[in-house]
Design an enzyme around this catalytic site. Structure first.
Site, PDB file in Angstrom:
ATOM      1  N   GLU A  44       0.816  -1.204   0.000  1.00 59.78           N
ATOM      2  CA  GLU A  44       0.000   0.000   0.000  1.00 59.78           C
ATOM      3  C   GLU A  44       0.857   1.264   0.000  1.00 59.78           C
ATOM      4  O   GLU A  44       0.497   2.265  -0.618  1.00 59.78           O
ATOM      5  CB  GLU A  44      -0.967   0.004   1.189  1.00 59.78           C
ATOM      6  N   TYR A 127      -6.244   7.002   3.584  1.00 60.55           N
ATOM      7  CA  TYR A 127      -6.378   5.917   2.615  1.00 60.55           C
ATOM      8  C   TYR A 127      -5.672   4.656   3.100  1.00 60.55           C
ATOM      9  O   TYR A 127      -6.247   3.557   3.127  1.00 60.55           O
ATOM     10  CB  TYR A 127      -5.831   6.303   1.227  1.00 60.55           C
ATOM     11  N   ASP A 145      -9.255   6.012  -2.679  1.00 62.09           N
ATOM     12  CA  ASP A 145      -8.157   6.584  -3.449  1.00 62.09           C
ATOM     13  C   ASP A 145      -8.722   7.181  -4.737  1.00 62.09           C
ATOM     14  O   ASP A 145      -9.939   7.306  -4.896  1.00 62.09           O
ATOM     15  CB  ASP A 145      -7.112   5.503  -3.742  1.00 62.09           C
TER      16      ASP A 145
END
Length: 399
Positions: A44, A127, A145
């Site tokens: 991520e 996020y 996102d």
DNA sequence: AACCCGGGGGT
DNA sequence: ACCCCAGGGTT
């Protein structure tokens, strides 16, 4: 709320069909092969502002080199930066390692599974915390996102500017309300997968989209127009003079590089020495080669390196979101002969006399940067921004 | 909420 | 040349 217009049936249809599509369409990605919170976290961070195809090889090398949080926490920072070389946004790498150390000290080496602690990790914002909590721990947190905002703005015909903070909050509330019970991880990934594979920024593949028949954007013919996104400021141009100094004597075959400061742009990355060409574009940018090289020679002298100009080597550009570097690269030769030294001293004196020095180049006293003479092989150990790799590779392949 | 920071690759 | 990418941090 904006999405109150969307019927409950439309929302349930969306979630059900999206999840069903994802089961058969999801890509086989390295971080999807295990539900390892560390892998998911690393992926991520790498995926922030970076495409999946770019990330895959970096992810694999990174996990090989730093297989566990402990390995990452204990590694030399230099190694972590080097493994990030070419990915960009290098503060992500430094923050990730700092956060790994946080996890070792505060959480016994286990990625925390609650919002407060995950969000407190360096480099983890709204996020990424949602992504970690939902994908690694299946908690019903949104992970909104750019992909998700595009998909939702189209399906629910949301016209708000996605650059505004309030719009993201709206999207997070909507996304949360769409999560099927017990399926947060798959659903969030399904949303992003749809945005990446079908609901693309340009020419979306509506005809094969699993939720086309209830997509309000499509029904209104607005899919190409959405999401609404205000334009960012254009990057400001900067003009820089770059020195490629070839070593002499003991340093023959080597090139002079320096390390950037601990903070700010490209923190702690290696680079070729360079100085601003001018405050006003046009003035110094168009500086003739001779005066440009004199100024570079003087700046190098201030750093304790005597170098004689050889000539112009190449031009290069480097774009950040907020700055555009226009770079002119000049070749120098380290001067240890007396004749060359005299020439350097002369140009340095002329430079100081012109009063051009103080504002644009470090003086000997405050240039505390670390300098090194390196071979092409040494590039394998030091992390450089791509623009300097291009320049160095061009130089080394030309000699 | 507004603003700033920040690399690279695709088209 | 432009877009935009699985954003974060500060004020």
């Amino acid at each position: 709320m904006q999405d109150s217009k969307a019927s409950k049936e439309s929302k349930q249809y969306f979630s059900r069909e999206l999840l069903s599509w994802y089961e058969q369409a999801k890509r086989d990605l390295p971080w999807r092969r295990h539900r390892n919170p560390y892998y998911i976290w690393v992926s991520e961070i790498m995926l922030q502002q970076t495409r999946v195809d770019t990330v895959i090889p970096y992810f694999q090398r990174f996990i090989e080199r730093f297989p566990t949080i402990q390995a990452l926490a204990e590694a030399p920072e230099e190694d972590v930066l080097k493994s990030w070389e070419g990915l960009g946004y290098y503060s992500r790498a430094r923050n990730l390692q700092a956060a790994a150390q946080q996890v070792m000290e505060r959480h016994g080496g286990i990625v925390p599974d609650n919002k407060k602690d995950v969000s407190a990790l360096k480099g983890v914002g709204p996020y990424t915390s949602g992504a970690i909590l939902s994908i690694a721990y299946n908690q019903p947190e949104p992970a909104v996102d750019g992909n998700v905002m595009r998909v939702l703005s189209r399906y629910f015909l949301i016209e708000e500017d996605i650059m505004k903070t309030g719009t993201r909050t709206l999207m997070e509330e909507l996304a949360t309300s769409l999560i099927p019970p017990g399926r947060a991880g798959d659903f969030n990934q399904a949303l992003m997968e749809l945005g990446a594979l079908i609901c693309t920024p340009k020419s979306p593949q509506c005809l094969i989209c699993p939720v086309m028949v209830h997509c309000s954007g499509r029904l209104e013919g607005a899919e190409e127009r959405l999401p609404v996104k205000s334009k960012a400021k254009p990057p400001r141009p900067e003009y820089r003079l770059v020195a490629l100094v070839e070593g002499d004597g003991a340093q023959a075959g080597r090139v002079l590089v320096r390390r950037r400061p601990d903070t700010g742009l490209l923190a702690r990355m290696w680079e070729l020495p360079h100085i601003p060409a001018a405050a006003e574009p046009g003035e110094g940018a168009g500086l003739p080669d001779g005066p440009a090289m004199d100024r570079l020679a003087a700046a190098l002298g201030g750093a304790g390196v005597m170098a004689a100009p050889v000539g112009a080597l190449m031009e290069a550009e480097h774009t950040f979101s907020h700055i555009h570097w226009n770079m002119r690269v000049f070749r120098f030769h380290q001067a240890d002969g007396l004749g060359e030294l005299a020439a350097v001293a002369e140009s340095a004196a002329a430079y100081e006399a012109n009063g051009a020095g103080g504002a644009v180049s470090p003086s000997a006293s405050d240039d505390s940067a670390e300098y090194r003479w390196i071979t092409q092989d040494d590039m394998g150990e030091l992390a450089f921004p791509n623009v300097f790799i291009r320049i160095l590779n061009r130089y080394f392949s030309s000699i």
